[in-house]
Design an enzyme around this catalytic site. Sequence first.
Site, PDB file in Angstrom:
ATOM      1  N   HIS A  30     -34.947 110.291   8.983  1.00 51.50           N
ATOM      2  CA  HIS A  30     -35.211 110.881   7.561  1.00 51.50           C
ATOM      3  C   HIS A  30     -36.071 112.395   7.869  1.00 51.50           C
ATOM      4  O   HIS A  30     -36.951 112.263   8.000  1.00 51.50           O
ATOM      5  CB  HIS A  30     -35.966 110.760   6.356  1.00 51.50           C
ATOM      6  CG  HIS A  30     -35.272 109.809   6.038  1.00 51.50           C
ATOM      7  ND1 HIS A  30     -34.117 110.058   4.380  1.00 51.50           N
ATOM      8  CD2 HIS A  30     -34.832 108.361   5.562  1.00 51.50           C
ATOM      9  CE1 HIS A  30     -33.867 109.089   3.799  1.00 51.50           C
ATOM     10  NE2 HIS A  30     -33.961 108.447   4.857  1.00 51.50           N
ATOM     11  N   LEU A 120     -22.807 103.580   8.364  1.00 51.12           N
ATOM     12  CA  LEU A 120     -22.690 103.609  10.134  1.00 51.12           C
ATOM     13  C   LEU A 120     -21.724 104.828  10.195  1.00 51.12           C
ATOM     14  O   LEU A 120     -20.955 105.992  10.684  1.00 51.12           O
ATOM     15  CB  LEU A 120     -21.851 102.388  10.133  1.00 51.12           C
ATOM     16  CG  LEU A 120     -22.545 101.258   9.982  1.00 51.12           C
ATOM     17  CD1 LEU A 120     -21.530 100.466  10.588  1.00 51.12           C
ATOM     18  CD2 LEU A 120     -23.755 101.411  11.105  1.00 51.12           C
ATOM     19  N   SER A 121     -21.953 106.215   8.656  1.00 54.10           N
ATOM     20  CA  SER A 121     -21.867 107.050   8.728  1.00 54.10           C
ATOM     21  C   SER A 121     -20.073 107.129   8.480  1.00 54.10           C
ATOM     22  O   SER A 121     -19.041 108.224   9.200  1.00 54.10           O
ATOM     23  CB  SER A 121     -21.808 108.347  10.171  1.00 54.10           C
ATOM     24  OG  SER A 121     -23.507 108.456   9.714  1.00 54.10           O
ATOM     25  N   SER A 123     -18.243 108.751   6.892  1.00 51.70           N
ATOM     26  CA  SER A 123     -17.994 110.454   6.189  1.00 51.70           C
ATOM     27  C   SER A 123     -18.387 110.821   7.023  1.00 51.70           C
ATOM     28  O   SER A 123     -17.587 112.416   7.119  1.00 51.70           O
ATOM     29  CB  SER A 123     -18.829 110.058   4.554  1.00 51.70           C
ATOM     30  OG  SER A 123     -20.091 110.316   5.081  1.00 51.70           O
ATOM     31  N   GLU A 155     -20.581 117.507   3.640  1.00 49.33           N
ATOM     32  CA  GLU A 155     -20.981 116.520   2.453  1.00 49.33           C
ATOM     33  C   GLU A 155     -22.367 116.594   1.518  1.00 49.33           C
ATOM     34  O   GLU A 155     -22.283 116.549   0.611  1.00 49.33           O
ATOM     35  CB  GLU A 155     -21.792 115.619   3.842  1.00 49.33           C
ATOM     36  CG  GLU A 155     -22.692 114.413   3.648  1.00 49.33           C
ATOM     37  CD  GLU A 155     -21.764 113.261   3.575  1.00 49.33           C
ATOM     38  OE1 GLU A 155     -21.955 111.992   2.769  1.00 49.33           O
ATOM     39  OE2 GLU A 155     -21.515 113.314   4.676  1.00 49.33           O
ATOM     40  N   ASP A 167     -25.525 112.906  11.579  1.00 54.81           N
ATOM     41  CA  ASP A 167     -24.785 112.273  11.666  1.00 54.81           C
ATOM     42  C   ASP A 167     -22.865 112.830  12.262  1.00 54.81           C
ATOM     43  O   ASP A 167     -21.957 112.279  13.109  1.00 54.81           O
ATOM     44  CB  ASP A 167     -24.309 111.137  10.155  1.00 54.81           C
ATOM     45  CG  ASP A 167     -25.604 111.276   9.969  1.00 54.81           C
ATOM     46  OD1 ASP A 167     -26.612 110.655  10.708  1.00 54.81           O
ATOM     47  OD2 ASP A 167     -25.126 110.801   8.433  1.00 54.81           O
ATOM     48  N   TYR A 217     -32.473 110.456  -1.938  1.00 55.29           N
ATOM     49  CA  TYR A 217     -32.102 110.711  -0.284  1.00 55.29           C
ATOM     50  C   TYR A 217     -32.565 112.060  -0.494  1.00 55.29           C
ATOM     51  O   TYR A 217     -33.079 113.112  -0.792  1.00 55.29           O
ATOM     52  CB  TYR A 217     -30.966 110.999  -0.058  1.00 55.29           C
ATOM     53  CG  TYR A 217     -30.858 111.400   1.738  1.00 55.29           C
ATOM     54  CD1 TYR A 217     -30.908 110.731   1.866  1.00 55.29           C
ATOM     55  CD2 TYR A 217     -30.747 112.826   1.880  1.00 55.29           C
ATOM     56  CE1 TYR A 217     -30.756 111.333   3.696  1.00 55.29           C
ATOM     57  CE2 TYR A 217     -30.473 113.678   2.439  1.00 55.29           C
ATOM     58  CZ  TYR A 217     -30.468 112.804   3.649  1.00 55.29           C
ATOM     59  OH  TYR A 217     -30.925 113.470   5.278  1.00 55.29           O
TER      60      TYR A 217
HETATM   61  C1  GLA Z   1     -28.470 110.002   6.103  1.00 51.95           C
HETATM   62  C2  GLA Z   1     -28.218 111.045   6.492  1.00 51.95           C
HETATM   63  C3  GLA Z   1     -28.360 111.351   7.725  1.00 51.95           C
HETATM   64  C4  GLA Z   1     -30.042 111.643   8.312  1.00 51.95           C
HETATM   65  C5  GLA Z   1     -29.925 110.065   7.774  1.00 51.95           C
HETATM   66  C6  GLA Z   1     -31.858 109.497   7.578  1.00 51.95           C
HETATM   67  O1  GLA Z   1     -27.526 109.373   7.303  1.00 51.95           O
HETATM   68  O2  GLA Z   1     -26.535 111.451   6.489  1.00 51.95           O
HETATM   69  O3  GLA Z   1     -28.771 113.238   7.698  1.00 51.95           O
HETATM   70  O4  GLA Z   1     -30.484 112.025   7.211  1.00 51.95           O
HETATM   71  O5  GLA Z   1     -29.566 109.793   6.470  1.00 51.95           O
HETATM   72  O6  GLA Z   1     -32.693 109.598   9.170  1.00 51.95           O
END
Ligand code: GLA
Length: 380
Positions: A30, A120-121, A123, A155, A167, A217
Amino acid sequence: MLRDAVGGRASLSRFSMVQAPGRVNLIGEHIDYNGGHVLPIPIGRVVGIAARKRAHREHRITSLNFRESCTFAVGTVPTAPAGSWVRYVAGMLCEMARHAAFAPALALDVYGDIPLGAGLSSSAALCIATGLAFEAVTGTDIDPIEMARMAQRVEQVYAGVQCGIMDQMASRLGRPHHALLLSCDTLAYEQVPIPAHGARLMLIDSGVRRALAASRYNERRQECSAALTLGRRHGASLRSLCAMDRKMAERLKPAVLRNRAVHAVDEDARVHAAAAALTQRDWAALGRLFTASHVSLRDLYEVSCAELDFLVETALAVPGVLGARMTGGGFGGCTINVVREDTCEDLREAATQAYQQAFKREPRIYELRDSLQAGMVRPA
Ligand code: GLA
């Protein structure tokens, strides 16, 4: 000869195959949207795309995972729920088309093995793989950082998450067996080798998927920008929250803004210490930083949840576990653990048993040994 998605005949050589990996953030949570540093690693799971030109004015995209296809005019984004794979792919194609001399209609067959919603990203990997597919088919050359920026915009616009850029940069620029030490302020980066021996990194997926995660978020982002505005009002010409002096952060009021700011400032310092620990092969120091990061995310930033806290506590009680923390956006998803090599099985057993008893579900556990990088997939 093969049958393609629309039933025509296609030979394998007409396809370009590309892939982009998911990521796990070692530390620096974050703070990408607060001008801080982050330390993500690419994982051994990817989104892969087989791509080719179509002799139409419409794209045709197919998800092999969802068994869905969608056809839509070049330059448009079809109506689909926020967060749907269709919007990510279509949004990214529009972004790419803006930077290309010509934008043909494409057929994209998409397949991925990154667990969805686990932090785990998947997207980001989907957007980057789409960008690479466009590049491969059209011969366009897009600067990797620019591509990451486009994926971030997609995103933000099409999923409604005001995410930072970690990410997308990790997926595009991450290298196997390296952590990406990235300044989210300048986007300067360095590849930090991950020592091959001494300890392992283990990921534990809580299985918790929170629908409200996106709005919470965005709420954190607003709080951080309020904290920054306050700091600037006190006379500091600050570039970002992470650049705030620790003493100033401690003086902010109300307490909620103070806590967010203190987390941001301390977490940024922990990232530098973690990169140094990796370089010095000091796994114990890395573990201590992980645990401190978790405490801060739990108590000051308030993005953890009961399941993640439980998994961290359970791990820390296993002798040989050097540190543990939640990773990613929070409110669910995974923990990452630094574990002595001979302790992996002990952690696996302890976490599975305790979690099952407490939450009536089995956590998924992965050892982070393999990793892949974004690019063309070449035939073996
Ligand atoms: C998500 C967001 C990132 C980052 C993390 C927290 O993965 O996509 O940009 O802010 O949360 O570190």
